[in-house]
Design a protein around this motif. Structure first.
Motif, short mmCIF file in Angstrom:
data_model
loop_
_atom_site.label_atom_id
_atom_site.label_comp_id
_atom_site.label_asym_id
_atom_site.label_seq_id
_atom_site.Cartn_x
_atom_site.Cartn_y
_atom_site.Cartn_z
N UNK A 11 6.40 6.52 -5.35
CA UNK A 11 5.36 5.75 -4.82
C UNK A 11 4.84 6.20 -3.40
N UNK A 12 5.64 6.98 -2.77
CA UNK A 12 5.28 7.24 -1.32
C UNK A 12 4.08 8.29 -1.31
N UNK A 13 4.29 8.98 -2.48
CA UNK A 13 3.62 10.25 -2.52
C UNK A 13 2.06 9.80 -2.98
N UNK A 14 2.15 9.22 -3.97
CA UNK A 14 0.76 8.36 -4.40
C UNK A 14 0.13 7.40 -3.55
N UNK A 15 1.04 6.73 -2.95
CA UNK A 15 0.44 5.78 -1.61
C UNK A 15 -0.24 6.76 -0.73
N UNK A 16 0.35 7.63 -0.19
CA UNK A 16 -0.16 8.52 0.86
C UNK A 16 -1.59 9.03 0.57
N UNK A 17 -1.47 9.64 -0.78
CA UNK A 17 -2.77 10.39 -1.39
C UNK A 17 -3.93 9.63 -1.52
N UNK A 18 -3.75 8.17 -1.93
CA UNK A 18 -4.83 7.36 -2.12
C UNK A 18 -5.01 6.03 -0.84
N UNK A 27 -1.68 6.16 9.96
CA UNK A 27 -1.12 5.90 8.81
C UNK A 27 -1.91 5.04 7.89
N UNK A 28 -2.78 5.46 6.81
CA UNK A 28 -3.46 4.76 5.93
C UNK A 28 -2.84 4.26 4.58
N UNK A 29 -1.34 4.32 4.72
CA UNK A 29 -0.96 3.91 3.46
C UNK A 29 0.37 3.19 3.87
#
Ligand code: F6P
Length: 361
Positions: A167-174, A227-229
């Motif tokens: 979830x971390x990687x997709x949270x960061x991307x979006x 940190x936008x996520x």
């Protein structure tokens, strides 16, 4: 010791088969003892023709890495409260005497009961009726007293941590707030440990009631730092300060209430505050599949120790891990006080030290 029985009660947990395998091998190798398996928890005793199976080396071959239980499990298997239809009406009856009779008919020198809180409570009640019971602590929730760890917990923790990593990687991307709802009932161990291991920004557990404003404080602070996520690990049993737990189904005298839905509540609140949010409910993925090496190792030690305890006639007791060593304690002592996360313990303090919010400040 000539003949022992094994049953698996309540929900399944990774490592059940590893316990069965170790118990069977120990019984045969060390005591030349016959082993039977009881299907679907205590229910197998009510229908011995189909409910009782022999367990030998052949039956346990290859089951060490297998999830679930080769014996089947029943989490409506409480002999003291069974729903049946009588004269067209559903009624709750007590079948415990029939089960005790069924156990006695099997001529068992010991009955190993692999179960969580509910199953072990019942085991103690049956022990008081003269059944030679040995308990083995199973549950992904890790909420059984008297033992440092239950088998199944480590596997669930690893699955939950892997989910957080993903979830971390997709949270960061979006640039989203990602909420993951994890199991554990009234104990926050899976969420706390996975939250720390998986780098969550907010951890909500039943032992520390939370406030929405405090969660938002954390998300806004991260946002201001660029940190936008945010990643939020939310225990299914988490509740608002002064509020109540969220259930997906009410309980009654047979069914325990089914927790679920708090993740959605939290995600909706965050979205309402202008931060895009998504929720993942990890659910039974936490219980399925192959056990970790740690759980196989622990389950094997529990299984062998349970048979050694049976040979010593240590009935109405449960095997446990204390200070890294296997020991045993009275069943009623183990189930008298369920284990919970200590809000003042070092794990919570560590999480706070590294900036994780519990939604309470
Ligand atoms: O006790 C283990 C557990 O997985 C809990 O974490 C969860 O609340 C519950 O069982 C789910 O039960 P069921 O399999 O009946 O949905």
């Amino acid at each position: 010791m000539k003949r022992i029985g094994i049953l698996t009660g309540g929900g399944d947990a990774p490592g059940l088969n590893a316990v069965i395998r170790a118990a069977v091998k120990t019984a045969i190798n060390e005591y030349k003892c016959e082993v039977i398996g009881i299907r679907d928890g205590y229910d197998g005793f009510l229908d011995p023709k189909n409910g009782i199976i022999p367990l030998g080396m052949e039956e346990v071959s290859g089951i060490l890495p297998r999830g679930g239980t080769i014996l089947g499990a029943a989490n409506r298997g409480n002999p003291y409260a069974r729903k049946v239809v009588r004269d067209g009406k559903e009624v709750t009856i007590d079948v415990s005497d029939e089960i005790v009779k069924g156990i006695k008919e099997q001529g068992l020198d010991a009955l190993l009961v692999l179960g969580g809180d509910g199953t072990l409570h019942i085991a103690h009640e049956l022990a008081l009726k003269g059944v030679p019971i040995i308990g083995v602590p199973k549950t992904i929730d890790n909420d059984i007293g008297g033992t440092e760890i239950t088998f199944g917990f480590d596997t669930a923790l690893n699955i939950a941590t892997d989910a957080l990593d993903r979830l971390h990687t997709t949270a960061e991307s979006h640039h989203r707030a990602m909420v993951i709802e994890l199991m554990g009932r009234d104990a926050g161990f899976i969420t706390l440990n996975a939250g720390i291991s998986g780098g969550a920004d907010v951890i909500l557990i039943p032992e520390i009631p939370f406030k929405f404003e405090s969660i938002m404080k954390k998300i806004r602070a991260r946002n201001e730092q660029g940190r936008k996520f945010s990643l939020l690990a939310v225990s299914e049993g988490a509740k608002l300060a002064g509020g109540v737990q969220v259930y997906s189904r009410k309980g009654d005298e047979v069914y325990v209430p089914r927790l679920g839905g708090i993740g959605q509540v939290v995600a909706e609140y965050i979205e309402g505050q202008g931060f895009e949010s998504r929720v993942t409910v990890l659910g039974h993925l936490q219980r399925g599949g192959t056990p970790t090496a740690f759980d196989r190792w622990l389950a094997t030690r529990y299984g062998a120790a349970a048979v050694r305890l049976a040979a010593r006639k240590g009935f109405d007791r449960m095997v446990a891990l204390q200070c890294g060593e296997i020991t045993d304690l009275p069943l009623d002592k183990a189930v008298s006080a369920p284990k919970r996360v200590n809000p003042q313990g070092d794990a919570v303090i560590t999480a706070r030290n590294i900036g994780i919010s519990f939604g309470d400040e």
